[in-house]
Design an enzyme around this catalytic site. Structure first.
Site, PDB file in Angstrom:
ATOM      1  N   ASP A 194      -1.365  -8.874  -0.157  1.00 59.54           N
ATOM      2  CA  ASP A 194      -2.375  -7.810  -0.206  1.00 59.54           C
ATOM      3  C   ASP A 194      -3.042  -7.688   1.162  1.00 59.54           C
ATOM      4  OD1 ASP A 194      -5.178  -9.407  -0.282  1.00 59.54           O
ATOM      5  OD2 ASP A 194      -3.680 -10.505  -1.442  1.00 59.54           O
ATOM      6  N   ASP A 226      -6.364  -8.040   1.629  1.00 62.60           N
ATOM      7  CA  ASP A 226      -7.718  -8.540   1.452  1.00 62.60           C
ATOM      8  C   ASP A 226      -8.615  -7.353   1.077  1.00 62.60           C
ATOM      9  OD1 ASP A 226      -9.165 -11.091   1.476  1.00 62.60           O
ATOM     10  OD2 ASP A 226     -10.374 -10.213   3.052  1.00 62.60           O
TER      11      ASP A 226
END
Length: 292
Positions: free
Chosen positions: A208, A210
């Site tokens: 991802d 973050d």
């Protein structure tokens, strides 16, 4: 030279790596309970030892993992080189979900973990200027290339305590520091591996962006799990290729990972604590048992 034994520490989503003659074994440690049994076997004839970092079924949080016991039992099984597979968030646009990043530096922001095998009764200070073995990193990069797995070499891993993900303010702060990825598990793992004189390399698997990315918003665990599944398949291919092509004689580390304790122990022999020395038998036996 020592015979190579490849240790794999598997993070989130990486639990089942195919090996010949595979068996689960319980290895006792004087440092307490490790995350799980180790799974020992061979890949292409190379001895491989796999340890699920969080335990099978993901029982341990990043904070409650017994990192000292984990590294100690890998050392006891004869491991010479450790590759750490670790799910992480990305701070850089070009490190998109699904990309593997060969980390070369860390910033340790953890605060609730035991970080050393040494202490009162036997004090030691090892160098961590270069926490990753470039020799091992070269081998990891070669395997990623052969398997055509998207990767990047070089980057700084911010290790946070967790288990919560970052606030937006924290995410922006860590980006401003020049960090590349963020995770919760590679410290004190890397520090302890150096104290145990194990060559260590992190393969950070991006799940991802973050919370900093304007088009991705906050970290979403459902999306992370989807990416984890794809990363897990690539991780299995990577480990298999790495093991098949790995030197059968342990390659000496160019930054001295495998001789880190040569001049590190400061406590005079007559002042050392026998109880602590007994616990250090696997980690530091090479230097503690040599003639004074």
């Amino acid at each position: 030279m020592a015979k190579s034994v490849l240790g794999i520490i598997g993070g989130s989503g990486v639990y089942d790596i195919e090996m010949d003659n595979a068996r689960w074994e319980t290895i006792a440690s004087p440092w307490g309970e490790p995350s799980d049994q180790v799974r020992r076997g061979e890949i292409g004839g190379l001895p491989v030892v796999f340890l699920p970092r969080h335990g099978r079924g993901h029982r341990f949080s990043p904070t409650t993992i017994n990192y000292r016991a984990n590294i100690d039992i890998l050392k006891r099984t004869g491991v010479t080189d450790v590759v750490s597979l670790s799910a992480c968030g990305s701070f850089r646009e070009e490190f998109e979900p699904g990309r593997f990043v060969l980390i070369d530096q860390f910033i340790d922001r953890t605060f609730a973990r035991e970080k050393s095998f040494f202490g009162t009764g036997c004090v030691a200070h090892v160098s961590l200027a270069y926490p990753i073995s470039p020799t091992l990193q070269d081998l990891a990069e070669a395997a990623l290339k052969v398997e055509d797995i998207p990767y990047a070499r070089g980057g700084t891993y911010l290790v946070m305590e967790g288990p919560q993900f970052s606030t937006l303010a924290e995410s922006h702060l860590y980006r401003s520091w020049g960090c590349s990825v963020i995770g919760m598990t590679n410290m004190p793992e890397a520090k302890l591996a150096r104290e145990a004189e194990l060559s260590y390399c992190t393969v950070a698997m991006v799940t991802d962006y973050d919370s900093w990315h304007p088009h991705h918003g906050e970290v979403d665990i459902t999306s992370i799990i989807k990416v984890l599944k794809g990363n897990s398949e690539n991780a299995r291919k990577f480990v298999t290729r790495l093991a098949r092509d790995f030197p059968r004689e342990h390659p000496r580390c160019r930054v001295g990972s495998d001789t880190a304790l040569d001049f590190a122990i400061m406590t005079q022999p007559d002042q050392r604590d026998p109880a602590l020395l007994k616990k250090l038998d696997a980690v530091a036996g090479r230097v503690l048992n040599r003639p004074q």
